[in-house]
Design a protein around this motif. Structure first.
Motif, PDB file in Angstrom:
ATOM      1  N   GLU A  31      25.971 -36.462 -26.778  1.00 53.99           N
ATOM      2  CA  GLU A  31      24.700 -36.570 -27.499  1.00 53.99           C
ATOM      3  C   GLU A  31      24.050 -37.917 -27.194  1.00 53.99           C
ATOM      4  N   ARG A  33      20.795 -40.272 -28.296  1.00 52.34           N
ATOM      5  CA  ARG A  33      19.750 -40.465 -29.303  1.00 52.34           C
ATOM      6  C   ARG A  33      18.841 -41.598 -28.850  1.00 52.34           C
ATOM      7  N   ARG A  47      11.659 -40.300 -32.543  1.00 52.72           N
ATOM      8  CA  ARG A  47      13.093 -40.008 -32.514  1.00 52.72           C
ATOM      9  C   ARG A  47      13.306 -38.790 -31.627  1.00 52.72           C
ATOM     10  N   LYS A  49      16.523 -36.522 -29.467  1.00 53.86           N
ATOM     11  CA  LYS A  49      17.952 -36.271 -29.296  1.00 53.86           C
ATOM     12  C   LYS A  49      18.109 -35.241 -28.190  1.00 53.86           C
ATOM     13  N   TYR A  51      21.325 -33.758 -25.132  1.00 54.73           N
ATOM     14  CA  TYR A  51      22.711 -33.818 -24.681  1.00 54.73           C
ATOM     15  C   TYR A  51      22.735 -34.036 -23.184  1.00 54.73           C
TER      16      TYR A  51
END
Length: 129
Positions: A31, A33, A47, A49, A51
Motif C-alpha cells: 500500500e 499513501r 489524499r 492510496k 497498491y
C-alpha cells in the motif's frame, strides 16, 4: 517473519497559509499513501492510496541499500526550524531509523553543515522535484 519493509517521507512547514506538507509512505503489503496539503488559494488536502507491486518495493529497497543511508546518523544535521522540516523513516532488514532535519534548499546548505557527507546522502536520496 518476513522483512517488514516500511518507508515514509515528509517535508513541510507552517507559514502564511498554515501547515503545508507533502508526505508519502510505502507499507509492507504494497500500500502506498500520498498526502499533499496546501492552503494556498484555499486548496484542500489531497489524499491518494494505491497498491504497488513487490517489484516496486524491491526497487525502493535497492535504492536505499545502494545509498547506504541506514549507516547515517542525523545528530549533526541541522535541526528543523521555521523554514520547515523533513523526516525520513525506514524499517528494513530488522532495522528502524528515522531522520529529522530542516528543509534543505541547496547543496551549499548541505556542504556547510556539520556532517556534509551524511547529509549529502540524505539530500540526494529524498529529492522529489
Amino acid at each position: 517473519m518476513a522483512d517488514q519493509f516500511y518507508l515514509r517521507y515528509y517535508v513541510g512547514h507552517t507559514g502564511k497559509y498554515g501547515h503545508e506538507f507533502l508526505e508519502f509512505e510505502f507499507r509492507p503489503d504494497g500500500e502506498m499513501r500520498y498526502r499533499n496539503n496546501s492552503n494556498y488559494k484555499n486548496d484542500t488536502e489531497i489524499r491518494k492510496k494505491a497498491y504497488v507491486s513487490q517489484a516496486v518495493l524491491d526497487e525502493l529497497k535497492r535504492i536505499i541499500e545502494d545509498a547506504e543511508i541506514m549507516k547515517e546518523d542525523d545528530n549533526n544535521w541541522p535541526l528543523p526550524d521555521r523554514v520547515g522540516k523533513q523526516e525520513l523513516e525506514i524499517k528494513m532488514n530488522g532495522e528502524h531509523i528515522c531522520f529529522n532535519t530542516t528543509k534543505l534548499g541547496s547543496v551549499l546548505q548541505v556542504q556547510q553543515s556539520k556532517d556534509p557527507d551524511g547529509l549529502r546522502i540524505f539530500y540526494y536520496l529524498v529529492q522529489v522535484g
